[in-house]
Design a protein around this motif. Sequence first.
Motif, PDB file in Angstrom:
ATOM      1  N   ALA A 245       0.826  -1.216   0.000  1.00  0.00           N
ATOM      2  CA  ALA A 245       0.000   0.000   0.000  1.00  0.00           C
ATOM      3  C   ALA A 245       0.858   1.262   0.000  1.00  0.00           C
ATOM      4  CB  ALA A 245      -0.937  -0.007   1.202  1.00  0.00           C
ATOM      5  N   LEU A 246       1.968   1.235   0.719  1.00  0.00           N
ATOM      6  CA  LEU A 246       2.869   2.388   0.718  1.00  0.00           C
ATOM      7  C   LEU A 246       3.568   2.536  -0.628  1.00  0.00           C
ATOM      8  CD1 LEU A 246       4.440   2.020   4.253  1.00  0.00           C
ATOM      9  CD2 LEU A 246       3.011   3.913   3.474  1.00  0.00           C
ATOM     10  N   ALA A 247       3.959   1.418  -1.222  1.00  0.00           N
ATOM     11  CA  ALA A 247       4.691   1.455  -2.496  1.00  0.00           C
ATOM     12  C   ALA A 247       3.843   2.014  -3.632  1.00  0.00           C
ATOM     13  CB  ALA A 247       5.193   0.068  -2.852  1.00  0.00           C
ATOM     14  N   ASP A 248       2.568   1.626  -3.691  1.00  0.00           N
ATOM     15  CA  ASP A 248       1.719   2.134  -4.786  1.00  0.00           C
ATOM     16  C   ASP A 248       0.870   3.330  -4.360  1.00  0.00           C
ATOM     17  OD1 ASP A 248      -0.357   1.038  -3.324  1.00  0.00           O
ATOM     18  OD2 ASP A 248      -0.741  -0.600  -4.726  1.00  0.00           O
ATOM     19  N   ASN A 249       1.144   3.861  -3.155  1.00  0.00           N
ATOM     20  CA  ASN A 249       0.491   5.063  -2.644  1.00  0.00           C
ATOM     21  C   ASN A 249      -1.032   4.922  -2.573  1.00  0.00           C
ATOM     22  OD1 ASN A 249       0.676   7.521  -1.425  1.00  0.00           O
ATOM     23  ND2 ASN A 249       0.759   8.698  -3.327  1.00  0.00           N
ATOM     24  N   SER A 250      -1.510   3.703  -2.302  1.00  0.00           N
ATOM     25  CA  SER A 250      -2.947   3.490  -2.164  1.00  0.00           C
ATOM     26  C   SER A 250      -3.414   3.637  -0.714  1.00  0.00           C
ATOM     27  CB  SER A 250      -3.329   2.105  -2.693  1.00  0.00           C
ATOM     28  OG  SER A 250      -2.729   1.100  -1.912  1.00  0.00           O
ATOM     29  N   ILE A 251      -2.473   3.830   0.187  1.00  0.00           N
ATOM     30  CA  ILE A 251      -2.817   4.039   1.592  1.00  0.00           C
ATOM     31  C   ILE A 251      -3.182   5.505   1.792  1.00  0.00           C
ATOM     32  CG2 ILE A 251      -0.486   4.591   2.392  1.00  0.00           C
ATOM     33  CD1 ILE A 251      -1.066   2.768   4.803  1.00  0.00           C
ATOM     34  N   ASN A 252      -3.915   5.772   2.807  1.00  0.00           N
ATOM     35  CA  ASN A 252      -4.348   7.143   3.082  1.00  0.00           C
ATOM     36  C   ASN A 252      -3.266   7.874   3.888  1.00  0.00           C
ATOM     37  OD1 ASN A 252      -6.125   9.217   2.895  1.00  0.00           O
ATOM     38  ND2 ASN A 252      -7.589   8.406   4.364  1.00  0.00           N
ATOM     39  N   PHE A 253      -2.055   7.934   3.347  1.00  0.00           N
ATOM     40  CA  PHE A 253      -0.911   8.574   4.005  1.00  0.00           C
ATOM     41  C   PHE A 253      -1.097  10.088   3.912  1.00  0.00           C
ATOM     42  CE2 PHE A 253       3.809   8.564   4.787  1.00  0.00           C
ATOM     43  CZ  PHE A 253       3.781   7.647   5.822  1.00  0.00           C
ATOM     44  N   PRO A 254      -0.939  10.821   4.998  1.00  0.00           N
ATOM     45  CA  PRO A 254      -1.169  12.276   4.956  1.00  0.00           C
ATOM     46  C   PRO A 254      -0.215  12.988   3.990  1.00  0.00           C
ATOM     47  CG  PRO A 254      -0.898  11.512   7.217  1.00  0.00           C
ATOM     48  CD  PRO A 254      -0.559  10.367   6.324  1.00  0.00           C
ATOM     49  N   ALA A 255      -0.685  14.049   3.408  1.00  0.00           N
ATOM     50  CA  ALA A 255       0.146  14.867   2.519  1.00  0.00           C
ATOM     51  C   ALA A 255       1.149  15.665   3.349  1.00  0.00           C
ATOM     52  CB  ALA A 255      -0.735  15.814   1.718  1.00  0.00           C
ATOM     53  N   SER A 256       2.209  16.099   2.713  1.00  0.00           N
ATOM     54  CA  SER A 256       3.224  16.908   3.398  1.00  0.00           C
ATOM     55  C   SER A 256       2.599  18.184   3.921  1.00  0.00           C
ATOM     56  CB  SER A 256       4.350  17.262   2.428  1.00  0.00           C
ATOM     57  OG  SER A 256       4.982  16.107   1.970  1.00  0.00           O
ATOM     58  N   ARG A 257       3.045  18.600   5.120  1.00  0.00           N
ATOM     59  CA  ARG A 257       2.602  19.885   5.676  1.00  0.00           C
ATOM     60  C   ARG A 257       3.738  20.489   6.499  1.00  0.00           C
ATOM     61  NH1 ARG A 257      -2.506  17.227   8.742  1.00  0.00           N
ATOM     62  NH2 ARG A 257      -1.165  16.286  10.257  1.00  0.00           N
ATOM     63  N   PRO A 258       3.684  21.792   6.679  1.00  0.00           N
ATOM     64  CA  PRO A 258       4.752  22.447   7.454  1.00  0.00           C
ATOM     65  C   PRO A 258       4.703  22.061   8.930  1.00  0.00           C
ATOM     66  CG  PRO A 258       3.422  24.057   6.262  1.00  0.00           C
ATOM     67  CD  PRO A 258       2.762  22.745   6.107  1.00  0.00           C
ATOM     68  N   LEU A 259       5.869  21.977   9.539  1.00  0.00           N
ATOM     69  CA  LEU A 259       5.951  21.786  10.978  1.00  0.00           C
ATOM     70  C   LEU A 259       5.526  23.074  11.668  1.00  0.00           C
ATOM     71  CD1 LEU A 259       9.393  19.969  11.142  1.00  0.00           C
ATOM     72  CD2 LEU A 259       7.143  18.945  11.454  1.00  0.00           C
ATOM     73  N   PRO A 260       5.165  23.021  12.952  1.00  0.00           N
ATOM     74  CA  PRO A 260       4.806  24.251  13.655  1.00  0.00           C
ATOM     75  C   PRO A 260       5.933  25.286  13.583  1.00  0.00           C
ATOM     76  CG  PRO A 260       4.287  22.345  14.998  1.00  0.00           C
ATOM     77  CD  PRO A 260       5.037  21.841  13.799  1.00  0.00           C
ATOM     78  N   HIS A 261       5.596  26.487  13.269  1.00  0.00           N
ATOM     79  CA  HIS A 261       6.516  27.624  13.179  1.00  0.00           C
ATOM     80  C   HIS A 261       7.523  27.490  12.034  1.00  0.00           C
ATOM     81  CE1 HIS A 261       4.759  28.616  17.006  1.00  0.00           C
ATOM     82  NE2 HIS A 261       5.204  27.481  17.516  1.00  0.00           N
ATOM     83  N   GLU A 262       7.227  26.675  11.044  1.00  0.00           N
ATOM     84  CA  GLU A 262       8.089  26.497   9.875  1.00  0.00           C
ATOM     85  C   GLU A 262       7.260  26.739   8.616  1.00  0.00           C
ATOM     86  OE1 GLU A 262      11.390  25.832   9.873  1.00  0.00           O
ATOM     87  OE2 GLU A 262      11.420  25.815  12.050  1.00  0.00           O
ATOM     88  N   GLY A 263       7.925  27.062   7.518  1.00  0.00           N
ATOM     89  CA  GLY A 263       7.216  27.343   6.288  1.00  0.00           C
ATOM     90  C   GLY A 263       7.237  26.219   5.271  1.00  0.00           C
ATOM     91  N   ASP A 264       8.337  25.467   5.229  1.00  0.00           N
ATOM     92  CA  ASP A 264       8.476  24.409   4.230  1.00  0.00           C
ATOM     93  C   ASP A 264       7.677  23.175   4.619  1.00  0.00           C
ATOM     94  OD1 ASP A 264      10.248  25.987   2.787  1.00  0.00           O
ATOM     95  OD2 ASP A 264      11.988  25.209   3.891  1.00  0.00           O
ATOM     96  N   PRO A 265       6.923  22.602   3.669  1.00  0.00           N
ATOM     97  CA  PRO A 265       6.192  21.374   3.992  1.00  0.00           C
ATOM     98  C   PRO A 265       7.159  20.194   4.180  1.00  0.00           C
ATOM     99  CG  PRO A 265       5.850  21.987   1.700  1.00  0.00           C
ATOM    100  CD  PRO A 265       6.667  23.069   2.324  1.00  0.00           C
ATOM    101  N   MET A 266       6.850  19.369   5.150  1.00  0.00           N
ATOM    102  CA  MET A 266       7.668  18.183   5.456  1.00  0.00           C
ATOM    103  C   MET A 266       6.797  16.942   5.270  1.00  0.00           C
ATOM    104  SD  MET A 266      10.542  19.492   6.246  1.00  0.00           S
ATOM    105  CE  MET A 266      11.433  18.144   6.906  1.00  0.00           C
ATOM    106  N   PRO A 267       7.350  15.896   4.658  1.00  0.00           N
ATOM    107  CA  PRO A 267       6.562  14.680   4.452  1.00  0.00           C
ATOM    108  C   PRO A 267       6.401  13.878   5.744  1.00  0.00           C
ATOM    109  CG  PRO A 267       8.785  14.334   3.708  1.00  0.00           C
ATOM    110  CD  PRO A 267       8.690  15.783   4.103  1.00  0.00           C
ATOM    111  N   PHE A 268       5.329  13.125   5.817  1.00  0.00           N
ATOM    112  CA  PHE A 268       5.174  12.154   6.895  1.00  0.00           C
ATOM    113  C   PHE A 268       6.034  10.949   6.534  1.00  0.00           C
ATOM    114  CE2 PHE A 268       1.656  14.855   7.665  1.00  0.00           C
ATOM    115  CZ  PHE A 268       1.376  14.735   9.014  1.00  0.00           C
TER     116      PHE A 268
END
Length: 146
Positions: A35-58
């Motif tokens: 599921a992770l390999a074919d991205n069929s899992i409901n893995f959250p999208a990248s988002r910025p850490l608190p007090h940061e601007g750049d999105p970071m992947p889970f």
Amino acid sequence: MAMVDADYKSLFVEVRACGRESDGGVFARCPLSAALADNSINFPASRPLPHEGDPMPFVIVPDDAFPLKPYILKLFSYREQLMSHKIFNYRLSRARNVVENVFAQTSTMIEMAFLYAVTGEMSLEKMEYSHPSGQAALWVGQQTLQ
């Protein structure tokens, strides 16, 4: 095999693997890996850490037996490390402690339930592990269970 989040909540559990099989081998054949390999899992999208601007992947923080993938973070090699690599390894190891704590708590609960089922008592003092001939056996008083 199991996956937990930072709040000690189990997200995925795979219990049908043999004990002698490596974690990497179990992961390669489990449904979570596919599921992770074919991205069929409901893995959250990248988002910025608190007090940061750049999105970071889970990411997943496994032990060293797992392969390096875009969604898996691993430690840097311990040979001739830069200070930034040492800091990264230290912080990643702290994150791994969450996983190890969940497994320790879960195994204690399973041991307590097993002990209660066998003896009717809820004390781990009477339970110890022995590994004769490479086989794990559970000793409860004078009784051996395998």
